[in-house]
Design an enzyme around this catalytic site. Sequence first.
Site, mmCIF file in Angstrom:
data_model
loop_
_atom_site.group_PDB
_atom_site.id
_atom_site.type_symbol
_atom_site.label_atom_id
_atom_site.label_comp_id
_atom_site.label_asym_id
_atom_site.label_seq_id
_atom_site.Cartn_x
_atom_site.Cartn_y
_atom_site.Cartn_z
ATOM 1 N N HIS A 1 0.936 -1.175 0.162
ATOM 2 C CA HIS A 1 -0.040 0.108 0.039
ATOM 3 C C HIS A 1 0.961 1.267 -0.020
ATOM 4 O O HIS A 1 1.680 1.498 0.879
ATOM 5 C CB HIS A 1 -0.861 0.000 1.125
ATOM 6 N N CYS A 2 0.707 2.021 -1.033
ATOM 7 C CA CYS A 2 1.620 3.063 -1.343
ATOM 8 C C CYS A 2 0.817 4.606 -0.644
ATOM 9 O O CYS A 2 -0.121 4.978 -1.076
ATOM 10 C CB CYS A 2 2.092 3.421 -2.482
#
Length: 405
Positions: A184-185
């Site tokens: 997850h960025c």
Amino acid sequence: MGFLRTIALAILAISAFTFIALFGRLPAFRKTPIAFLYRAVWVYFPNGIAYVDSRLFGGRLVRAWNQSGKYILHENHPLVLIFFIALLAGGEFVFLPAAWPRMSGVHHPWVPVVVLVPYFLLYKCVVTKSQITPENHQLEMKRYPYDQVLFHPGYRCNTCNLIKPARSKHCKFCKTCISRQDHHCVWLMNCVGANNYMYFLALLLSLSVLLIYGTCLGYSLLRTTLQETIPTHLQSAMQGWIMYFNIWAIVIQMDSRIGTVTLLMLMTAPLAMAFLVYHTYLIWAGMTTNESAKWSDWKDDVEDGFVFKSSRGKVLDASQLTDFDDLPWPFKSNQVLVTDDEPPLEGYILVPGTNRVDYQSAEDAPIDPRWAPVRSMKEIDNIYDLGFWNNLRDSAGFSVRRKKL
């Protein structure tokens, strides 16, 4: 010199903190100062504050932080994305008006391309989702086979209430399962997964090109300023480091719009390049960021002598073999792995959906000779590693060919 030092230290501190926050948990940095600094920032320092708060204020500060910080730390909010866009656009707004009239004509067609491409790719990374839904679940189940090492069939996501496809992971920020989840960025407010990984790679490449190109362009403009404003005898005295930095500090102060942004690009370019190099390595190795942590745990078990292998035909019956052959994946493995502190004993049973064994007979049974210890990670097959070119094609969503073994 003080002006240059202040800017350089501020940019360096931000870059170092960002690097530690994003890379500190990677398996490659275990038992290194980077991992220690990561724990100091996210574990030791918060625990220390909590201890002091409990002693002095009865825990009121921590409760107040939890109420306000829950949104920042545990919700999929746009604050980091807004900061990223503001930093990118703000630097360009400061740099380009001052640099454009001073550029040679050869740069004019390329600068708009280099500047605009990252925004397009950033948009595609943000809006392209890799979510697993009831509507696409059957298709996602056919995307990858279960390798029976990192991913086992039959596991159901407690939140989505769907059987988890191979290489997927539930994201607590996106609140859904993600196909081929890499990570997850927070910079994108989105998970990097099967459908947007190609855009993410292209974004890293475009940002690296932008920062390197901008640094070189800024340096050439500052070099011109130096030659036009600094007397020749002082330029010839730039042999020593102290004089060199002093003169460049003067040049940056005189040409502050170009100098400040150039310094920012110079110190942030290694961060973008480090991301690009790391993900290039992941593609070469045939794994995702999520899988690299899982493989690191296997590596620890191998080093401790806790992993044993056999072949399917020796230890599995016909009903168990079907789990391995349900998809036409280009690379199949004949290995069966178990983890235990000693080799499997005769009379064992494989626990379904795990790499563990259980016993129906007494534990003083003799060792089963069909199992051999794994001495190196090179002895373990990664069925998702099809060679660099095919791994790259798979990451981009194209069909792949069989790996040559």
